[in-house]
Structure formats: structure tokens, C-alpha cells
Motif scaffolding. Sequence first.
Motif, mmCIF file in Angstrom:
data_model
loop_
_atom_site.group_PDB
_atom_site.id
_atom_site.type_symbol
_atom_site.label_atom_id
_atom_site.label_comp_id
_atom_site.label_asym_id
_atom_site.label_seq_id
_atom_site.Cartn_x
_atom_site.Cartn_y
_atom_site.Cartn_z
ATOM 1 N N GLY A 32 2.662 2.502 -8.501
ATOM 2 C CA GLY A 32 1.922 3.767 -7.995
ATOM 3 C C GLY A 32 0.437 3.483 -7.696
ATOM 4 N N ALA A 33 -0.402 2.742 -8.718
ATOM 5 C CA ALA A 33 -1.537 2.511 -8.554
ATOM 6 C C ALA A 33 -1.912 1.638 -7.303
ATOM 7 N N ILE A 34 -1.080 0.508 -7.250
ATOM 8 C CA ILE A 34 -1.413 -0.570 -6.053
ATOM 9 C C ILE A 34 -1.180 0.269 -4.741
ATOM 10 N N ILE A 35 0.046 0.992 -4.645
ATOM 11 C CA ILE A 35 0.197 1.717 -3.297
ATOM 12 C C ILE A 35 -0.841 2.823 -3.150
ATOM 13 N N ALA A 36 -1.472 3.417 -4.157
ATOM 14 C CA ALA A 36 -2.543 4.323 -3.941
ATOM 15 C C ALA A 36 -3.655 3.623 -3.449
ATOM 16 N N THR A 37 -3.754 2.429 -4.016
ATOM 17 C CA THR A 37 -5.205 1.596 -3.534
ATOM 18 C C THR A 37 -5.144 1.197 -2.128
ATOM 19 N N GLY A 38 -3.560 0.761 -1.829
ATOM 20 C CA GLY A 38 -3.436 0.589 -0.307
ATOM 21 C C GLY A 38 -3.691 1.605 0.820
ATOM 22 N N ILE A 39 -3.334 2.713 0.285
ATOM 23 C CA ILE A 39 -3.415 3.959 1.021
ATOM 24 C C ILE A 39 -4.886 4.330 1.179
ATOM 25 N N SER A 40 -5.570 4.311 0.195
ATOM 26 C CA SER A 40 -7.173 4.451 0.023
ATOM 27 C C SER A 40 -7.881 3.515 1.014
ATOM 28 N N LEU A 41 -7.564 2.366 1.003
ATOM 29 C CA LEU A 41 -8.114 1.076 1.756
ATOM 30 C C LEU A 41 -7.808 1.523 3.196
ATOM 31 N N SER A 42 -6.422 1.976 3.301
ATOM 32 C CA SER A 42 -6.386 2.281 4.716
ATOM 33 C C SER A 42 -7.125 3.206 5.564
ATOM 34 N N ILE A 43 -7.314 4.360 4.496
ATOM 35 C CA ILE A 43 -8.037 5.705 5.143
ATOM 36 C C ILE A 43 -9.379 5.228 5.227
ATOM 37 N N GLY A 44 -9.964 4.379 4.321
ATOM 38 C CA GLY A 44 -11.236 3.784 4.323
ATOM 39 C C GLY A 44 -11.503 3.239 5.655
ATOM 40 N N LEU A 45 -10.349 2.172 6.147
ATOM 41 C CA LEU A 45 -10.529 1.494 7.175
ATOM 42 C C LEU A 45 -10.444 2.382 8.125
#
Length: 160
Positions: A32-45
Motif C-alpha cells: 500500500g505504501a509503495i503504490i501510494a508513493t507511486g500515485i503521489s509521484l504521478s500526481i506531482g509529475l
Amino acid sequence: MRNSYRLILTNIFFLAIGLTLYYFTKNIEILGAIIATGISLSIGLRNSQAENDRIFKELFQEFNSKYQSKFNKELQKIVNTEISTEQEELIIDYLNFCAEEYLWYTKGRIPIKVWESWKNGMIYYLNSASINRIIQNEFKKKNSYYGLFEILEKELKITK
């Protein structure tokens, strides 16, 4: 479309890392943490790209508006004619305007295709006989123009 691929690849990358770690650890919190990190980075990009596009649009509109209102007709009038003192000031203003465009290009805010188009217009005017006489004098102060003369030097008719 190109930016969509970056977002998709970012999400796939983090999903793969998350699933791999989950496979070895069986810890759902890590997944969950890694997927959330990926989603957060995607939104940031995505937000970063949207902000860059907004800034480019503002700069593009500002530069084109200023060029049309202040320089376009006046430069066309003075190409290959005798230049008055007032027109000489206009040419210095135009050089400063070009230097500002170049500055934003070097900061990555102006795409290369737009810069190349603008640069071609600069070279056309700066190489016209009447304007080029003023450019010869300004070239000596080239540090005053954020490196513009260095990038245009090969294409300008400058006698050293």
C-alpha cells in the motif's frame, strides 16, 4: 500523449516494486505504501507539467503581444533604411526583448521549436544593413544580453 506514457510508466514501476516486495514479505502495508508513493509521484509529475504548460502559455502570449504591439510594424519600417535616434532606442529595446526571450529559453520555459522560430526572426532583423550597424556597437556589450550574442554570433554579420 508523451507525458501520459511517463505517468503510466511511473505507476507500473511502483506497482511492480510493490508487488515484488509483497511477494517476498507478505506485508500488505508495504504494498500500500509503495503504490501510494507511486500515485503521489504521478500526481506531482502531472501537476508539474501542467504548471510548466501554464507558465509557457503566459510567456508565449506576453512575448507575442509585446512583439506585435511594439516591434513588428516598426521593425518592418526600418529594415534597410536610415535610422533615427528614436528608432535606435527601439532597436536596443528589441535586443533587450530578444535577450529576455533567450533567458526564458535557457531556463527551459520556451520549447526549442518556438525558440528556433523566434531566433530566425531575430537573425533576419539583426542582419538587415541599417539595424546591423547598431548591433555592431551593442555586440561589444554582449554580456548585457544574457548570452544572446553568444548563441547568435555565428549567424549574425558581426565584424570584430
